[in-house]
Design an enzyme around this catalytic site. Sequence first.
Site, PDB file in Angstrom:
ATOM      1  N   HIS A 164       0.841  -1.194   0.000  1.00  0.00           N
ATOM      2  CA  HIS A 164       0.000   0.000   0.000  1.00  0.00           C
ATOM      3  C   HIS A 164       0.883   1.254   0.000  1.00  0.00           C
ATOM      4  O   HIS A 164       2.039   1.194   0.418  1.00  0.00           O
ATOM      5  CB  HIS A 164      -0.857   0.043   1.263  1.00  0.00           C
ATOM      6  CG  HIS A 164      -1.953  -0.977   1.321  1.00  0.00           C
ATOM      7  ND1 HIS A 164      -2.074  -1.886   2.355  1.00  0.00           N
ATOM      8  CD2 HIS A 164      -3.000  -1.205   0.488  1.00  0.00           C
ATOM      9  CE1 HIS A 164      -3.151  -2.643   2.151  1.00  0.00           C
ATOM     10  NE2 HIS A 164      -3.727  -2.257   1.022  1.00  0.00           N
ATOM     11  N   CYS A 251      -2.384  -0.044   9.961  1.00  0.00           N
ATOM     12  CA  CYS A 251      -3.565  -0.776   9.480  1.00  0.00           C
ATOM     13  C   CYS A 251      -4.318  -1.496  10.598  1.00  0.00           C
ATOM     14  O   CYS A 251      -5.421  -1.985  10.375  1.00  0.00           O
ATOM     15  CB  CYS A 251      -3.195  -1.739   8.366  1.00  0.00           C
ATOM     16  SG  CYS A 251      -1.825  -2.767   8.766  1.00  0.00           S
TER      17      CYS A 251
HETATM   18  C1  CIR Z   1      -3.518  -7.951   3.061  1.00  0.00           C
HETATM   19  O1  CIR Z   1      -2.748  -8.413   2.223  1.00  0.00           O
HETATM   20  O2  CIR Z   1      -4.542  -7.370   2.734  1.00  0.00           O
HETATM   21  C2  CIR Z   1      -3.184  -8.110   4.524  1.00  0.00           C
HETATM   22  N1  CIR Z   1      -2.495  -9.343   4.735  1.00  0.00           N
HETATM   23  C3  CIR Z   1      -2.339  -6.950   5.008  1.00  0.00           C
HETATM   24  C4  CIR Z   1      -3.047  -5.648   4.941  1.00  0.00           C
HETATM   25  C5  CIR Z   1      -2.247  -4.561   5.548  1.00  0.00           C
HETATM   26  N2  CIR Z   1      -2.948  -3.352   5.504  1.00  0.00           N
HETATM   27  C6  CIR Z   1      -2.350  -2.169   5.609  1.00  0.00           C
HETATM   28  O3  CIR Z   1      -1.138  -2.102   5.705  1.00  0.00           O
HETATM   29  N3  CIR Z   1      -3.131  -1.101   5.541  1.00  0.00           N
END
Ligand code: CIR
Length: 256
Positions: A164, A251
Amino acid sequence: MFSKAIVRKPAHNFADGLTTVDMGTPDFTKTLEQHRAYCEALKHCGLSLIELDADPDHPDSTFVEDVAILVEHGAIATLPGAESRAGEVANIKSTLMQFYSELAAINAPGTLDGGDICEAGKHFIIGISLRTNEAGARQLADWLAPFGFTSDFVDIRSVPGILHLKSGISYIGDNRMVVIDALADHPAFKNFELIRVRADEDYAANCVRVNDHVLMASGFPALQNTLEKLGYSVIPLDMSEYQKMDGGLSCLSLRF
Ligand code: CIR
């Protein structure tokens, strides 16, 4: 100033979530301990927490930041770019509706993950990534505009190693942007004072200003020193198990 944060406990099958990194399988006991410490840190910053139950139907659901964008004037539910995460949105709506009378939404063909959205005062930087497409970014910018927010788009699809936009940048207030080298020269950041992250500390670029403190991943002394020298009160947190699942520190909560 933030007064609240929504968090969701990691589910027992957290390790079944999505990841692109090859750092091993997260240890669930440690995952929970690190989540507890993260929640304590938010409380230490003065926030009261809305703690949601674990949702084993969605192993990535502890990463609540991805499913909504909250601003002073309103809230918008996202449409996550990964199919396995789409159901997370419905599961947080009733919680959001307790605090916002209306909930806008990103609609198909738009997709958008909160991890791509960086709020910097009255300006938003929106990442175009493998999760957030241009239609989603445009919908968010159009929703924000009447509230007086401007937006810039930054395409990160060719930047290696970041899922992201906020895996590579953080706005910490005072017109200061923490940024990895690969993004530092992007014109979207030209009006900010840049705090550049050393290449071997890239993961630490995802930090969060919460009221009088900055939460950052522990084990990244160069960035921690820089922030402390600038006068920030840094709270280092062990994020090792979340890093294995491509998760940054921001997150794990929706702050408002
Ligand atoms: C994903 O791949 O969606 C999750 N394993 C990790 C999401 C992390 N989100 C973020 O950094 N905002």
